[in-house]
Scaffold this active site. Structure first.
Site, PDB file in Angstrom:
ATOM      1  N   ASP A  16      -4.353   3.658  14.208  1.00 40.30           N
ATOM      2  CA  ASP A  16      -3.487   4.154  13.146  1.00 40.30           C
ATOM      3  C   ASP A  16      -4.021   5.509  12.721  1.00 40.30           C
ATOM      4  O   ASP A  16      -4.873   6.091  13.397  1.00 40.30           O
ATOM      5  CB  ASP A  16      -3.365   3.159  11.987  1.00 40.30           C
ATOM      6  CG  ASP A  16      -4.671   2.958  11.227  1.00 40.30           C
ATOM      7  OD1 ASP A  16      -5.660   3.685  11.479  1.00 40.30           O
ATOM      8  OD2 ASP A  16      -4.706   2.062  10.358  1.00 40.30           O
ATOM      9  N   ARG A  37       0.852  -1.197   0.000  1.00 39.46           N
ATOM     10  CA  ARG A  37       0.000   0.000   0.000  1.00 39.46           C
ATOM     11  C   ARG A  37       0.889   1.250   0.000  1.00 39.46           C
ATOM     12  O   ARG A  37       1.465   1.616   1.022  1.00 39.46           O
ATOM     13  CB  ARG A  37      -0.936   0.023   1.210  1.00 39.46           C
ATOM     14  CG  ARG A  37      -1.778   1.296   1.259  1.00 39.46           C
ATOM     15  CD  ARG A  37      -3.030   1.169   2.116  1.00 39.46           C
ATOM     16  NE  ARG A  37      -2.767   1.117   3.536  1.00 39.46           N
ATOM     17  CZ  ARG A  37      -3.719   1.224   4.481  1.00 39.46           C
ATOM     18  NH1 ARG A  37      -4.986   1.403   4.128  1.00 39.46           N
ATOM     19  NH2 ARG A  37      -3.415   1.140   5.752  1.00 39.46           N
TER      20      ARG A  37
END
Length: 542
Positions: free
Chosen positions: A447, A163
């Site tokens: 996160d 990613r």
């Protein structure tokens, strides 16, 4: 056009990763696509302002032919046909990368975005680890305990899906004609240049997850990037496969169109639930009370708008021959606290059971101990099948009103929720500034996405003068500043390290204090943009 690098980070392979040839490839990507990237970012602003003023979104009538058409994405390569469990995490340090590859998961989402602080060291170290992993050569010696970490040989390793950073993030250490490079093009360009040939020859890629997508135009841009990259390096057209994260509210209205634009490369869509909630708040933060959500902890995946979103994603993907990937359950086990671990296992099991039952082809976990739970729940539904592409969900018929049916209700916002949001936002941002993009806080894996919800909720509550149900106090900038000061002092006591607190927590608190002001000029589209700027200041060592 000229490209320069600020310095070589302290990574053994930095010089080879940042070779003249690799940088020339990155420069070509920028020459071809950076201008279009700037245009799609500008379009995001226009689209949000239009939607906020209208207080709604709708499917685009101009693209009805695509939504109603009979077409499919390219067939998935063998390595990606079984994705029943995917573990997510950063690719730096090497120890974490090895643990993910060895976890027993089918796929490792190697995250250079939300779970990674993009210090120059982290970026290049991650790329070095991914290069070694592509060649089966990744290992790590822990000097602190003398322990060696190597790739397992007794079972298959997880397939790597990288990613890169979202379109919005810059890379200040790579300058093109004196301006910061596009983080996404640096991440993709360097990874593809060094690994595309070896991965394509082994049938293991290159595969990517594409974050923060908002429109079919952005998918079309990635399509052009992929086609250019394959042609430039002599890789067969269509070798790349990409899974797009549907983690923004405008993308929920363009799933078909996004798959169509990327149809030669698309392998699926993912229900990125936490950023999705953040996007709804961000998009409609000034659109009135109907878009004010409950406390973050009270927004469940069973809420009507979340059910509509996930049902639509499964139905859309399977109609097009693409995989539908479930999202992250934020709870994580704690091996030192059996009760916490048992509760985490139960919540994750229920989450994965629901996703498997809804037709998803697989889902995410954030911890190796959760892999077996996810596998068990998908095994129970899949049996010997690798996926559920044959489950078409013809009964799904989602309306715009259902996608925007925000679960707000009297008494749904509390001062205790404000306090929890401030604690998480400051604590996470401080850890992010120290170089770690994913951290366990109160037994939840936080996160950038979860921190975004925390800070944007408070901004929205101040702007809309929400009354807290538990205290009857109106949530104002002054009240939030007072609570923030108290939470910062709590963190000071917990950290018990004055130098560390001053270096990371004080600038984090100042940043969060500004971002939650309730003033238009202080709302940042992404927390990581001003946080990234802090990485370059004298307060924080990069």
């Amino acid at each position: 056009m000229s490209i320069t690098v600020s310095h070589l980070p302290n990574v053994e392979q930095a010089a080879s990763i940042l070779s003249d040839e690799a940088l020339a490839f990155v420069e070509k990507l920028h020459q071809s696509f950076a201008g279009t990237r700037d245009e799609v970012l500008a379009q995001r602003i226009t689209d949000r302002e239009k939607a906020a003023a209208a207080g709604t979104l709708d499917f685009n009538p101009a693209t009805a032919e695509i939504r109603n058409g009979d077409w499919k994405v390219a067939e998935a390569p063998a390595a990606l046909r079984d994705r029943r469990v995917e573990i997510t995490g950063p690719a730096s340090p090497a120890k974490m990368a090895i643990n993910a590859l060895n976890s027993g998961a089918k796929v490792w989402l190697a995250d250079l975005e939300d779970a990674s602080t993009p210090t120059w060291h982290n970026v290049i170290d991650a790329l070095a680890n991914l290069g070694d992993a592509a060649r089966g050569a990744l290992s790590f010696e822990d000097s602190s305990n003398g322990k060696s970490y190597t790739l397992r040989t007794d079972a298959p390793l997880a397939v790597v899906v990288v990613r890169p950073r979202g379109w919005h993030l810059p890379e200040d250490n790579v300058l093109i004609d004196g301006a910061s490079a596009v983080g996404a093009l640096v991440d993709f360009g360097l990874h593809f240049f060094h690994n595309a040939k070896v991965l394509s020859e082994s049938g293991q890629g290159p595969f990517y997850y594409l974050p923060k997508m908002e429109s079919a135009q952005e998918a079309a841009l990635w399509n052009k990037v992929f086609t250019f990259a394959e042609e430039e390096l002599g890789i067969k057209h269509g070798t790349i496969r990409a899974t797009m994260l549907i983690e923004t509210i405008p993308s929920a209205f363009q799933m078909d169109e996004m798959l169509y634009e990327l149809r030669d490369y698309a392998s699926g869509l993912n229900a990125g639930r936490w950023d999705y909630l953040f996007s709804i708040i961000k998009y409609f933060r000034t659109s009135g009370e109907k878009f004010i959500m409950p406390d973050r902890a009270d927004v469940a995946m069973t809420a009507p708008m979340m059910r509509a979103y996930t049902d639509l994603l499964v139905a859309t993907c399977h109609k097009r021959g693409a995989f539908a990937m479930g999202g992250m359950a934020a709870v994580i086990p704690n091996r030192r606290e059996p009760d916490v671990t048992e509760a985490a296992f139960k919540k994750v099991r229920n989450d994965k059971k629901r996703e498997a039952g809804d037709g998803f082809d697989g889902s995410w976990v954030a911890h190796p101990d959760l892999v077996s739970i996810c596998v068990e729940e998908f095994d129970a539904v899949l049996g010997e099948k690798p996926n559920q592409l044959d489950r078409l969900r013809p009964e799904v018929n989602v309306t715009p009103e259902q996608l925007l049916d925000v679960p707000s209700a009297p008494g749904s916002v509390t001062e205790a929720g404000v306090r929890a949001n401030l604690y998480v936002a400051v604590a996470y941002t401080a850890v992010w500034l120290s170089g770690n993009g994913a951290v366990a806080i109160h037994n939840l894996m936080e996160d950038a996405a979860t921190a975004e919800i925390s800070r944007s909720q408070i901004w929205q509550q101040i702007f809309n003068k929400v009354v807290a149900a538990d205290t009857s106090n109106t949530i104002t900038a002054e009240l939030v500043a007072s609570i923030l000061a108290e939470e910062v002092e709590k963190l000071r006591g917990e950290i018990a390290d004055d130098a560390r607190f001053a270096k990371y927590y004080e600038p984090a608190a100042a940043l969060i204090g500004k971002l939650v002001s309730g003033k238009d000029e202080d709302f940042e589209d992404f927390l990581t943009l001003p946080a990234y700027r802090l990485l370059s200041t004298e307060l924080v060592t990069r």
